[in-house]
Design an enzyme around this catalytic site. Sequence first.
Site, PDB file in Angstrom:
ATOM      1  CB  CYS A   1      -0.872   0.010   1.242  1.00  8.28           C
ATOM      2  SG  CYS A   1      -1.845  -1.473   1.452  1.00  8.28           S
TER       3      CYS A   1
ATOM      4  NE  ARG B   1       5.208   1.353  -1.203  1.00 10.42           N
ATOM      5  CZ  ARG B   1       6.257   1.301  -0.385  1.00 10.42           C
ATOM      6  NH1 ARG B   1       7.343   1.920  -0.702  1.00 10.42           N
ATOM      7  NH2 ARG B   1       6.202   0.624   0.725  1.00 10.42           N
TER       8      ARG B   1
ATOM      9  CD1 TRP C   1      -0.350  -5.519  -3.604  1.00  8.54           C
ATOM     10  CD2 TRP C   1      -0.076  -6.568  -1.659  1.00  8.54           C
ATOM     11  NE1 TRP C   1       0.308  -6.694  -3.848  1.00  8.54           N
ATOM     12  CE2 TRP C   1       0.484  -7.365  -2.677  1.00  8.54           C
ATOM     13  CE3 TRP C   1      -0.022  -7.042  -0.355  1.00  8.54           C
ATOM     14  CZ2 TRP C   1       1.091  -8.592  -2.421  1.00  8.54           C
ATOM     15  CZ3 TRP C   1       0.581  -8.258  -0.103  1.00  8.54           C
ATOM     16  CH2 TRP C   1       1.124  -9.017  -1.133  1.00  8.54           C
TER      17      TRP C   1
ATOM     18  CG  ASN D   1       0.347   2.211   3.712  1.00  6.91           C
ATOM     19  OD1 ASN D   1      -0.698   2.188   3.072  1.00  6.91           O
ATOM     20  ND2 ASN D   1       1.453   2.787   3.273  1.00  6.91           N
ATOM     21  N   GLY D   2      -0.572  -1.021   6.722  1.00  8.37           N
ATOM     22  CA  GLY D   2      -0.290  -1.845   7.905  1.00  8.37           C
ATOM     23  C   GLY D   2      -1.480  -2.726   8.224  1.00  8.37           C
TER      24      GLY D   2
ATOM     25  CD  GLU E   1      18.837 -11.726  -7.711  1.00  7.42           C
ATOM     26  OE1 GLU E   1      18.272 -12.259  -6.744  1.00  7.42           O
ATOM     27  OE2 GLU E   1      18.384 -10.736  -8.300  1.00  7.42           O
TER      28      GLU E   1
ATOM     29  CE  LYS F   1      15.388 -10.049  -9.880  1.00  8.18           C
ATOM     30  NZ  LYS F   1      15.939  -9.752  -8.592  1.00  8.18           N
TER      31      LYS F   1
ATOM     32  CD  GLU G   1      11.537 -11.093  -8.145  1.00  4.06           C
ATOM     33  OE1 GLU G   1      12.674 -10.857  -8.580  1.00  4.06           O
ATOM     34  OE2 GLU G   1      11.025 -10.456  -7.226  1.00  4.06           O
TER      35      GLU G   1
ATOM     36  CG  HIS H   1      24.043 -35.981  -5.180  1.00 10.51           C
ATOM     37  ND1 HIS H   1      24.577 -37.221  -4.902  1.00 10.51           N
ATOM     38  CD2 HIS H   1      25.092 -35.129  -5.209  1.00 10.51           C
ATOM     39  CE1 HIS H   1      25.884 -37.114  -4.762  1.00 10.51           C
ATOM     40  NE2 HIS H   1      26.228 -35.852  -4.944  1.00 10.51           N
TER      41      HIS H   1
ATOM     42  CE  LYS I   1      12.000  -2.098  -5.461  1.00 14.90           C
ATOM     43  NZ  LYS I   1      12.904  -3.089  -6.090  1.00 14.90           N
TER      44      LYS I   1
HETATM   45  C1  AGP Z   1      13.704  -9.007  -5.583  1.00 16.83           C
HETATM   46  O1  AGP Z   1      13.664  -9.007  -6.953  1.00 16.83           O
HETATM   47  C2  AGP Z   1      12.403  -9.117  -4.915  1.00 16.83           C
HETATM   48  N1  AGP Z   1      11.463  -8.165  -5.364  1.00 16.83           N
HETATM   49  C3  AGP Z   1      12.409  -9.374  -3.411  1.00 16.83           C
HETATM   50  O2  AGP Z   1      12.914 -10.664  -3.235  1.00 16.83           O
HETATM   51  C4  AGP Z   1      13.176  -8.387  -2.513  1.00 16.83           C
HETATM   52  O3  AGP Z   1      14.552  -8.486  -2.753  1.00 16.83           O
HETATM   53  C5  AGP Z   1      12.844  -8.691  -1.045  1.00 16.83           C
HETATM   54  O4  AGP Z   1      11.466  -8.559  -0.828  1.00 16.83           O
HETATM   55  C6  AGP Z   1      13.619  -7.844  -0.069  1.00 16.83           C
HETATM   56  O5  AGP Z   1      13.340  -6.484  -0.223  1.00 16.83           O
HETATM   57  P1  AGP Z   1      14.268  -5.396   0.448  1.00 16.83           P
HETATM   58  O6  AGP Z   1      15.620  -5.490  -0.179  1.00 16.83           O
HETATM   59  O7  AGP Z   1      13.580  -4.099   0.185  1.00 16.83           O
HETATM   60  O8  AGP Z   1      14.321  -5.728   1.915  1.00 16.83           O
END
Ligand code: AGP
Length: 605
Positions: free
Chosen positions: A2, A27, A73, A99-100, A480, A484, A487, A503, A600
Amino acid sequence: MCGIVGYVGNQKAAPVLIEGLARLEYRGYDSAGIAILGVGGTQVFRKVGRVRDLEASLPKRLTGRVGIGHTRWATHGPATEANAHPQTSADGRISVVHNGIIDNAAALRERLAARGVTFTSDTDTEVIAHLIARSEAGTLEAAVLDALSRVTGTYALAVIDERHPDRIVAARNGSPLILGVGDHEMFIASDLAALVRHTTSVVHLDDGELATVTTAGFRTFSREQENTAKAPTSVDIDIEEVDLAEHQHYMHKEIFDQPYSIERMLRGRLDERFGTARLDGLNLGPRELRGFRRVKILGCGSAYYAGQIGASMIEELARIPADAEPASEFRYRNPIIEPDTLYVAVSQSGETADTAFAVQEVKRKGGEIIGLVNVVGSTIARDSDGGVYLHAGPEIAVASTKALTHMATGFAMLALLLGRVRDLSISDGQRIIAGLQSLPGQIKEIVSEEAHIAAVAGGLAGAQSLFFIGRVRGFPVAREGAQKFKEVSYRHAEAYQTSELKHGPLALIDETMPTVSILPDDELTDRNLAALQQVTARNGPIVVITHPGVIDDPAIPQITVPKNESELDPILLTIPLQLLAYHAALALGLDIDKPRNLAKSVTVE
Ligand code: AGP
C-alpha cells in the site's frame, strides 16, 4: 504494498495526489482512491485497478486544496471499490488512509457493531475511521490518539476531518511515513518517490510519533501529546532518478544505471594506500572489528541471496565464518544472539517487515547489528547500530537489479575492511580495490551485449521450466538468476548447486528443460564443465554464463562477462542474468515492472 499520499496547500489537491499515487504504483496495488476536502465537505473517489482509471473517473471540477490518497494491496477483504481507501466514518466526516494491519480489528468491529455501527467494507481501516468519529475528544489530534489507544497492530495513517478542514493528522507505528515540507504547502507520503517532484526537505516520523500538517507548516508530537520538535532534513534524490527517460521499463533503466551508480557508491570509500575500505557509518573501530568471530547476514529474497554472496566474500577475504539466513525464518526461531557475532541486515527498501523485525530481535537480545540499506532514513537504517548506505538511487521496478549489485559491492567493501584488520595483506587489499574500481567499466561492457543476451533470452522464454546452476561463489548467483527469471517471466526456474545435479535433479533433464550454468574461470572450472556434460549427454539445452576462453566450442550458447578478481566475479555474473530475465519477460509480453502478486517492499507479514 500500500501507498499513502497527502497534500495541504494552495494547489488543487487532486492532481498532486494522483501524481503522487502514480509514483507509488511500482510498490504493487490493486485499487486506489482519494478524498478531497472542499467547501461542500469531503468527496471520496475509489476505483479497483490502476491510478489512471481512478484519474479518469474524477469530475473535472475538483477544487479542494486538502486531500489524502492511497494505493491498496488487499489484505483484509478482496480488491473491491468498497474495500479501497480512503475509508470513511458513517457520516462521511472522517476519512482515513492506512498502511499496515490492525491486529484487533475483528474484536473492535464486533464491539462497534454492537453499538449500532454499520460497516460498509471488510477492512481493518474502517474501524479506525469509526473510532475517530465516535471519540469525544475536542481536537482531531486528540481523537486520533484516542482511537489509536484502542488499536493494536501496525499503521501509517493520514486522517482528514470536515470539522478541521485546514489539516491532515498523520501517525506512524511500524509502517513508514514521511512529511514533505514545501513553501506554504505540506505533503505526506509513505515513500520518498511520491514527494521528490515537490520537495527534498523531509521529516521521517518515528514509530509512536504523530504529526499535524497545515499550510503554515507541521508539528510532530508523541502519543503523550508532547512536541517532538523534529527538524526537516534534506534528501539527496533527483527527479530524473525516478523518471523512465528513454527506457521502456524501470527494470531496464535500473540495469543500465549500474555502471554509474556503482561508481558513485565507491567514491571516497576506497583507501588505495592502505588497501582497505573507509566505512565511517559503521561506527566500529579496528579493535571492535577485530573482536568479531562470526558474521550473520539477514535479509529476504534477493537481499538474502546478496547476503550469501557477501558471506562468501567475508569468509574468503577476512577468514571469519559467515553465513546468510532469510530474516523471515530467523525472526521466528528464537535465535541465539552471540556477543562476538556481527549481525548485518541487508535491504533495499529498509522497510521489509521480516528484516526490520529481525533487527529488533537482535537488538533486544543485546547483539550488534549494522545495516546495508539503500533508502536513506528508512526504518532498518535508523534501527541499526551503524551501516553502509548503498547509494543505488531509487529502485522502482519490483524485480531488484541494481540494489542487488550494490549490496554485493557493499559486502565486498565490508569484507575488505574486516580482512584488513586481520590477516589480509596490503597488496591483496589493493588487488581487491583495483577489482572494485574496474566494476563500472566492466558492467558497461556487459550491458553493451544486450542484443546478444536478448537473443539468448528469446530461446529460453518458451521453456516452462529451467534450472540455474552454480557452485560455491556461483551458487547464490544462480539463485538470484532463477529468482529474477521467475519473478518477471512467470516461468518455473529452480536453482541448484552444480555439484548436486547428479544427486537427483538430473532426472528432470531432457530436451525441454534448459539449464543456465554459472561457469566462471576459477579453481572449479573443470568440475563445472564435467557436470555440464551430464546435462548435454541427456539432450538438455544449455546456456553458459562464463568468462572469455572457458568454452571454446562456438556451438554452445554462451554469454561472457569480463574477468575480475575471483572474489568479485559474482557481482558481474549477475548482470547478464538480469538482462536474460528482462528480455524473456519482454518476449512474453508481460508487465515487467509490476509482476503479478508481487509488491516492491513487503511491509506486512
Ligand atoms: C527481488 O527481486 C524481490 N522483489 C524481493 O525478493 C526483494 O529483494 C525482497 O522482498 C527484499 O526487499 P528489500 O531489499 O527491500 O528488503
